[in-house]
Design an enzyme around this catalytic site. Structure first.
Site, short mmCIF file in Angstrom:
data_model
loop_
_atom_site.label_atom_id
_atom_site.label_comp_id
_atom_site.label_asym_id
_atom_site.label_seq_id
_atom_site.Cartn_x
_atom_site.Cartn_y
_atom_site.Cartn_z
N LYS A 53 0.84 -1.20 0.00
CA LYS A 53 0.00 0.00 0.00
C LYS A 53 0.88 1.25 0.00
O LYS A 53 0.58 2.23 -0.70
CB LYS A 53 -0.93 -0.02 1.23
CG LYS A 53 -2.03 -1.08 1.10
CD LYS A 53 -2.79 -1.34 2.39
CE LYS A 53 -3.77 -2.50 2.19
NZ LYS A 53 -4.50 -2.91 3.41
N GLN A 97 -5.01 -1.70 9.63
CA GLN A 97 -4.84 -2.99 8.96
C GLN A 97 -5.48 -4.10 9.78
O GLN A 97 -5.31 -4.21 10.99
CB GLN A 97 -3.34 -3.26 8.74
CG GLN A 97 -3.03 -4.51 7.96
CD GLN A 97 -3.46 -4.45 6.49
OE1 GLN A 97 -3.63 -3.37 5.94
NE2 GLN A 97 -3.63 -5.60 5.88
N ASP A 120 -11.17 2.51 3.67
CA ASP A 120 -11.50 1.09 3.51
C ASP A 120 -12.97 0.92 3.12
O ASP A 120 -13.36 -0.15 2.64
CB ASP A 120 -11.29 0.35 4.85
CG ASP A 120 -9.98 -0.43 4.89
OD1 ASP A 120 -9.53 -0.88 3.82
OD2 ASP A 120 -9.45 -0.61 6.00
N1 GUN Z 1 -6.33 -6.83 5.67
C1 GUN Z 1 -6.39 -7.52 4.49
N2 GUN Z 1 -7.00 -6.76 3.56
C2 GUN Z 1 -7.35 -5.59 4.15
C3 GUN Z 1 -8.00 -4.40 3.70
O1 GUN Z 1 -8.43 -4.26 2.55
N3 GUN Z 1 -8.15 -3.42 4.62
C4 GUN Z 1 -7.70 -3.53 5.88
N4 GUN Z 1 -7.90 -2.52 6.74
N5 GUN Z 1 -7.10 -4.61 6.34
C5 GUN Z 1 -6.92 -5.63 5.47
#
Ligand code: GUN
Length: 291
Positions: A53, A97, A120
């Site tokens: 990311k 996350q 998100d």
């Molecule tokens: N963990 C795995 N995929 C994601 C996601 O898209 N967002 C978040 N916040 N955590 C994740």
């Protein structure tokens, strides 16, 4: 016949190139889009996702700040970090996350994030807007990425049958809503671990989306010839032929590509699109603040 492979990595990079132009325009107006990522604990997969990311932020010109917290962080401390980011005007997007460490309440953390910074798209306000048919806000990234891939491949779902396997609030449920929305107009079935005759249900579908979390579950004889198959699974499986001893596998058996009309690969399909949609939400959150 072999399926057309939908290249999510290439589409994601194309989307990010457009986003970089919007980021430049924002910077010309004195706004630097800024994503804050909170990473609590030492889950190795989460560290890889967060690194990916942050790299995407660099590609788009988005500022990113990472806040590392220990595995034994308290709920109070996590909530305080979110509160501080909510009140920080320089931050446009907040992502905590998942999974958060044992003993923390992930839903409460999701609800504590300012909905206008919820990149998100998991906050009840944003999911509620989606239920109400308002799809111009901050949408959950994986479902939004799947819709972009379908749109880019010019696959018409109007009046067609779609099966979404998986009913999570992050992928399956919001994706089912997006597929059924006016303008897309699919007829959607949500299948899950208790569904009977799942192979039969899939065989009648023009689109099958697998968001199960179990490798190679969807089999070639579940798929109608020419159907579109979208694989949301990212499973790490043992592979002795690799130096690392493992590789990534999707929820769809690779043999499906001999039957499907279109199919997404793993890796390089939905995964990179999810990250590009996170970038898109961050830019959108910054633009919404300006508006
Ligand atoms: N963990 C795995 N995929 C994601 C996601 O898209 N967002 C978040 N916040 N955590 C994740």
């Amino acid at each position: 016949m072999s399926a057309v492979i939908l290249d999510g990595k290439a589409l994601g990079l194309r989307i990010e190139a457009h986003l970089a132009e919007r980021v430049s325009a924002l910077k010309d107006s004195g706004v630097e889009p800024h994503l804050a990522v909170v990473l609590a604990g030492d889950d190795p997969a989460s560290h890889v996702y967060v690194r990916n990311k942050q790299r995407a932020c660099e590609r788009c010109g988005i500022k990113s700040t990472r806040i590392d917290l220990p595995n034994d962080v308290s709920q109070e401390d996590l909530m305080q970090v979110v509160a501080n980011l909510n009140s920080d005007d320089s931050v446009h997007g907040i992502l905590v996350q998942s999974p958060t460490p044992d003993g923390t309440d992930e839903l409460a953390i999701t609800e504590a994030i300012d909905p206008s910074k919820d990149v998100d798209g998991f906050h009840p306000t944003n999911l509620g807007r989606l239920v109400m048919g308002q799809t111009d806000g901050l949408l959950p990234c994986t479902p939004a990425g799947v819709m972009k891939m379908i749109e880019d491949a010019a696959i018409d779902l109007s009046g067609k049958k779609a099966v979404v396997i998986g009913r999570s609030r992050i992928v399956g449920m919001p994706l089912a809503l997006l597929l059924a929305q006016k303008g897309i107009d699919a007829t959607v079935t949500i299948a899950h671990s208790r569904t009977q005759d799942i192979a039969e249900i899939c065989r009648s579908a023009d689109l099958v989306v697998a968001a199960i979390g179990r490798p190679a579950t969807v089999q070639a004889d579940w798929i109608k010839p020419g159907a579109t198959v979208i694989d949301v699974g990212i499973n790490r499986v043992a592979d002795d032929s690799r130096e690392s001893g493992s590789r990534l596998a999707g929820d769809v058996d690779p043999a499906v590509k001999e039957v499907a009309g279109h199919m997404t690969p793993v890796p390089g399909g939905v995964g990179p699109m999810t990250i590009s949609m996170l970038m898109s939400n961050t830019v959108r959150a910054a633009e919404m603040r300006l508006a």
